[in-house]
Design an enzyme around this catalytic site. Sequence first.
Site, PDB file in Angstrom:
ATOM      1  N   GLU A 168      30.592  57.677  64.437  1.00  0.00           N
ATOM      2  CA  GLU A 168      29.517  57.894  65.404  1.00  0.00           C
ATOM      3  C   GLU A 168      29.987  57.601  66.821  1.00  0.00           C
ATOM      4  O   GLU A 168      30.898  56.792  67.026  1.00  0.00           O
ATOM      5  CB  GLU A 168      28.287  57.030  65.078  1.00  0.00           C
ATOM      6  CG  GLU A 168      28.510  55.554  65.309  1.00  0.00           C
ATOM      7  CD  GLU A 168      27.218  54.749  65.137  1.00  0.00           C
ATOM      8  OE1 GLU A 168      26.421  54.710  66.104  1.00  0.00           O
ATOM      9  OE2 GLU A 168      27.023  54.170  64.071  1.00  0.00           O
ATOM     10  N   ASP A 195      26.133  61.213  64.975  1.00  0.00           N
ATOM     11  CA  ASP A 195      26.349  60.269  63.883  1.00  0.00           C
ATOM     12  C   ASP A 195      26.398  61.036  62.557  1.00  0.00           C
ATOM     13  O   ASP A 195      25.472  61.768  62.229  1.00  0.00           O
ATOM     14  CB  ASP A 195      25.174  59.260  63.884  1.00  0.00           C
ATOM     15  CG  ASP A 195      25.392  58.113  62.911  1.00  0.00           C
ATOM     16  OD1 ASP A 195      26.459  58.041  62.290  1.00  0.00           O
ATOM     17  OD2 ASP A 195      24.463  57.294  62.790  1.00  0.00           O
TER      18      ASP A 195
END
Length: 347
Positions: free
Chosen positions: A102, A10
């Site tokens: 992400e 992420d």
Amino acid sequence: MTARPVLHADADAFFASVALRSRPELAAVPVAVVAHVYIASANYPARARGVRSGSLAQDALRQCPELILIDVPRAEVEDVGDALFDIFHTSATAVEPGSIEEAFLDVGATDWAGAIDAGHALRRRVARELGIPISVGVGSTKLMAKLASRRAKPDGLSVIDSGEEAGLRTTLPITDVWGIGATTLQRLHRIGVLRLGDVDGIPRNELQHVCGTAMARRLWRIREGTDDAVVRPVEQRSSLTAEGSTAGYARPDKTPTELAEACVERLCKRAERAGLAGTGITLTLRPETGGKAIVLKRTLVGATTGRATWLAVAADLLAGESVPRLAGMRVTLTGLLPLDRVQHTLF
Ligand SMILES: [Mg+2]
């Protein structure tokens, strides 16, 4: 427990990190990027001063007077997002996207050391090639990997090993299980479910009644350690989205037509680079006054990357609508098909 550890990667403060690539001298001072009049993303020094995304830029400035505001560099954000996924795909055997920045990754490692090495390598590669920090979590399931990446922020790697995992399956606050809506959370709290272990004291039919059959099943699975650990790859992207704001902090206002054109130009370039052609387009207009978005759609007979076609379709969609003053617009190219398959059908 799965034999294959899952990674969750992420990007940290993604929009702000992208904006800071060309302004390294600002990395240590509070910086936020603005979309229309709202904070889209704040770097960590700004967060430490209480700046939150989603708040009004003017409120953020009151909170932190030395805050530096930059317009969201949309084209750069989309390019870096695409490049990030290119890196994910070459680093993993399966990639399950969560958002533009992400994803869950199956790196093919069957042991923890291999998965952790792959996580470190991924972080180094993204920093080197894209100039942005990402955090990586390693866990035995997707939930555990995501909890680990959250903890790793900013710019770190974190592992939830089996010992810690066993504890979390009892003590994890229910608010940290992603995907539970606010209303369901309230209802769970009301029956005394604050942590995962509290689920044990609730009769099965009562839990199903309070949070629905699917969520109840998910909670039981998380509790017993059989929750989702499968990284489900997306064979190809089915859509590409570009976004823009009519007004910015440091740039002149844009008309809806200019906004649509800029988004279409970027989408066509990105689709071509990915070897994909679109069959449909959706314009989502966000009125300045808030309220319901206006959605305009059209599907073509065949697939094309031709920007002249998409520009004309977008202009036509806008012309057929009395467009109010806008805060922003999202343009999505839909029904993407591989270019080679499209050419086959043409010739
Ligand atoms: Mg992120």
